[in-house]
Write a protein that holds these residues in place. Sequence first.
Motif, PDB file in Angstrom:
ATOM      1  N   ARG A   4       0.862  -1.184   0.000  1.00 10.97           N
ATOM      2  CA  ARG A   4       0.000   0.000   0.000  1.00 10.97           C
ATOM      3  C   ARG A   4       0.897   1.231   0.000  1.00 10.97           C
ATOM      4  NH1 ARG A   4      -4.809   0.449   4.048  1.00 10.97           N
ATOM      5  NH2 ARG A   4      -5.675  -0.848   2.404  1.00 10.97           N
ATOM      6  N   ILE A   5       0.560   2.179  -0.873  1.00 11.80           N
ATOM      7  CA  ILE A   5       1.303   3.426  -0.967  1.00 11.80           C
ATOM      8  C   ILE A   5       0.331   4.577  -0.738  1.00 11.80           C
ATOM      9  CG2 ILE A   5       2.708   4.913  -2.446  1.00 11.80           C
ATOM     10  CD1 ILE A   5       3.438   2.377  -4.055  1.00 11.80           C
ATOM     11  N   LEU A   6       0.671   5.464   0.183  1.00 11.36           N
ATOM     12  CA  LEU A   6      -0.086   6.699   0.367  1.00 11.36           C
ATOM     13  C   LEU A   6       0.713   7.816  -0.287  1.00 11.36           C
ATOM     14  CD1 LEU A   6      -1.294   6.547   4.088  1.00 11.36           C
ATOM     15  CD2 LEU A   6      -2.458   5.761   2.037  1.00 11.36           C
ATOM     16  N   VAL A   7       0.065   8.546  -1.183  1.00 12.96           N
ATOM     17  CA  VAL A   7       0.685   9.675  -1.870  1.00 12.96           C
ATOM     18  C   VAL A   7       0.061  10.931  -1.276  1.00 12.96           C
ATOM     19  CG1 VAL A   7       1.116  10.763  -4.098  1.00 12.96           C
ATOM     20  CG2 VAL A   7       0.904   8.267  -3.955  1.00 12.96           C
ATOM     21  N   VAL A  41       5.045   4.055   2.328  1.00  8.00           N
ATOM     22  CA  VAL A  41       4.963   2.726   1.728  1.00  8.00           C
ATOM     23  C   VAL A  41       4.835   1.700   2.852  1.00  8.00           C
ATOM     24  CG1 VAL A  41       6.092   1.025   0.256  1.00  8.00           C
ATOM     25  CG2 VAL A  41       6.336   3.464  -0.250  1.00  8.00           C
ATOM     26  N   TYR A  42       3.786   0.884   2.754  1.00  3.89           N
ATOM     27  CA  TYR A  42       3.482  -0.152   3.734  1.00  3.89           C
ATOM     28  C   TYR A  42       3.512  -1.519   3.045  1.00  3.89           C
ATOM     29  CZ  TYR A  42       1.090   3.593   6.379  1.00  3.89           C
ATOM     30  OH  TYR A  42       0.763   4.744   7.056  1.00  3.89           O
ATOM     31  N   THR A  43       3.790  -2.554   3.804  1.00  4.82           N
ATOM     32  CA  THR A  43       3.487  -3.907   3.354  1.00  4.82           C
ATOM     33  C   THR A  43       2.210  -4.323   4.075  1.00  4.82           C
ATOM     34  OG1 THR A  43       4.782  -4.991   5.092  1.00  4.82           O
ATOM     35  CG2 THR A  43       5.919  -4.499   3.016  1.00  4.82           C
ATOM     36  N   VAL A  44       1.489  -5.271   3.483  1.00  2.00           N
ATOM     37  CA  VAL A  44       0.210  -5.721   4.037  1.00  2.00           C
ATOM     38  C   VAL A  44       0.256  -7.240   4.155  1.00  2.00           C
ATOM     39  CG1 VAL A  44      -2.296  -5.676   3.750  1.00  2.00           C
ATOM     40  CG2 VAL A  44      -0.915  -3.823   2.796  1.00  2.00           C
ATOM     41  N   ASP A  45      -0.133  -7.777   5.314  1.00  2.00           N
ATOM     42  CA  ASP A  45      -0.153  -9.230   5.474  1.00  2.00           C
ATOM     43  C   ASP A  45      -1.497  -9.797   5.009  1.00  2.00           C
ATOM     44  OD1 ASP A  45      -2.002  -8.872   7.553  1.00  2.00           O
ATOM     45  OD2 ASP A  45      -0.589  -9.375   9.136  1.00  2.00           O
ATOM     46  N   ASN A 102      -3.322  -6.404   7.875  1.00  2.00           N
ATOM     47  CA  ASN A 102      -2.549  -5.602   8.815  1.00  2.00           C
ATOM     48  C   ASN A 102      -1.401  -4.915   8.088  1.00  2.00           C
ATOM     49  OD1 ASN A 102      -4.050  -6.521  11.120  1.00  2.00           O
ATOM     50  ND2 ASN A 102      -2.944  -8.446  10.928  1.00  2.00           N
ATOM     51  N   LEU A 103      -1.173  -3.654   8.412  1.00  2.00           N
ATOM     52  CA  LEU A 103      -0.117  -2.875   7.782  1.00  2.00           C
ATOM     53  C   LEU A 103       1.165  -2.936   8.595  1.00  2.00           C
ATOM     54  CD1 LEU A 103      -2.102   0.364   6.883  1.00  2.00           C
ATOM     55  CD2 LEU A 103      -1.652  -1.600   5.422  1.00  2.00           C
ATOM     56  N   SER A 104       2.285  -2.869   7.899  1.00  2.00           N
ATOM     57  CA  SER A 104       3.570  -2.739   8.571  1.00  2.00           C
ATOM     58  C   SER A 104       3.723  -1.290   9.038  1.00  2.00           C
ATOM     59  CB  SER A 104       4.702  -3.064   7.590  1.00  2.00           C
ATOM     60  OG  SER A 104       4.775  -2.065   6.578  1.00  2.00           O
ATOM     61  N   ILE A 105       4.834  -1.005   9.695  1.00  2.00           N
ATOM     62  CA  ILE A 105       5.132   0.398   9.950  1.00  2.00           C
ATOM     63  C   ILE A 105       5.481   1.030   8.606  1.00  2.00           C
ATOM     64  CG2 ILE A 105       5.881   0.052  12.330  1.00  2.00           C
ATOM     65  CD1 ILE A 105       8.761   0.236  11.306  1.00  2.00           C
ATOM     66  N   PRO A 106       5.166   2.293   8.397  1.00  2.00           N
ATOM     67  CA  PRO A 106       5.434   2.890   7.088  1.00  2.00           C
ATOM     68  C   PRO A 106       6.893   3.298   6.939  1.00  2.00           C
ATOM     69  CG  PRO A 106       4.454   4.517   8.520  1.00  2.00           C
ATOM     70  CD  PRO A 106       4.460   3.208   9.291  1.00  2.00           C
ATOM     71  N   VAL A 107       7.359   3.302   5.711  1.00  2.00           N
ATOM     72  CA  VAL A 107       8.618   3.938   5.364  1.00  2.00           C
ATOM     73  C   VAL A 107       8.208   5.208   4.636  1.00  2.00           C
ATOM     74  CG1 VAL A 107      10.723   3.753   4.016  1.00  2.00           C
ATOM     75  CG2 VAL A 107       9.876   1.777   5.276  1.00  2.00           C
ATOM     76  N   ILE A 108       8.643   6.351   5.145  1.00  2.00           N
ATOM     77  CA  ILE A 108       8.162   7.637   4.663  1.00  2.00           C
ATOM     78  C   ILE A 108       9.329   8.432   4.069  1.00  2.00           C
ATOM     79  CG2 ILE A 108       7.033   9.794   5.321  1.00  2.00           C
ATOM     80  CD1 ILE A 108       5.805   8.215   7.708  1.00  2.00           C
TER      81      ILE A 108
END
Length: 133
Positions: free
Chosen positions: A73-76, A109-113, A117-123
């Motif tokens: 998942r990507i948040l822009v 940018v998140y990974t999703v299981d 559930n989302l991982s911690i984001p890398v921003i």
Amino acid sequence: MNKKLIYLVMVAFLALMSTVSCKDMDDNYKEYLEDIPTYSPAVRNLTASSPEAGSLTLKWEIVDDTHLIKAIRILVKKTATDIRTIDIPEVVTEYTVKDLDLQGYEFDVYTVDGFGNLSIPVIETFTPIPGRE
């Protein structure tokens, strides 16, 4: 004197019983205490390049020995209220975001299981102008 001795024996017995029963409770969450991750690991080394004005190709690394990651998942974030969500239903290590204005954007940018559930984001913040990564 006998009452004090009985009282001390009862206190010692209760203390012993509470530690034994708490040890049994540890079995309920034992899997979380071991070195087995139970969460979706975050991406690493998020970078971007701008192949043309108004687009950015995001790249990252994935280290997932447990195979928990099922999607990205990507948040822009253009502004605090103008946020676009991009859900990628597979595990990829790059994605090109298009139709961006020529300004700085924050990318989460998140990974999703498999359970969503989302991982911690890398921003990181990038600008979609060639040469200004």
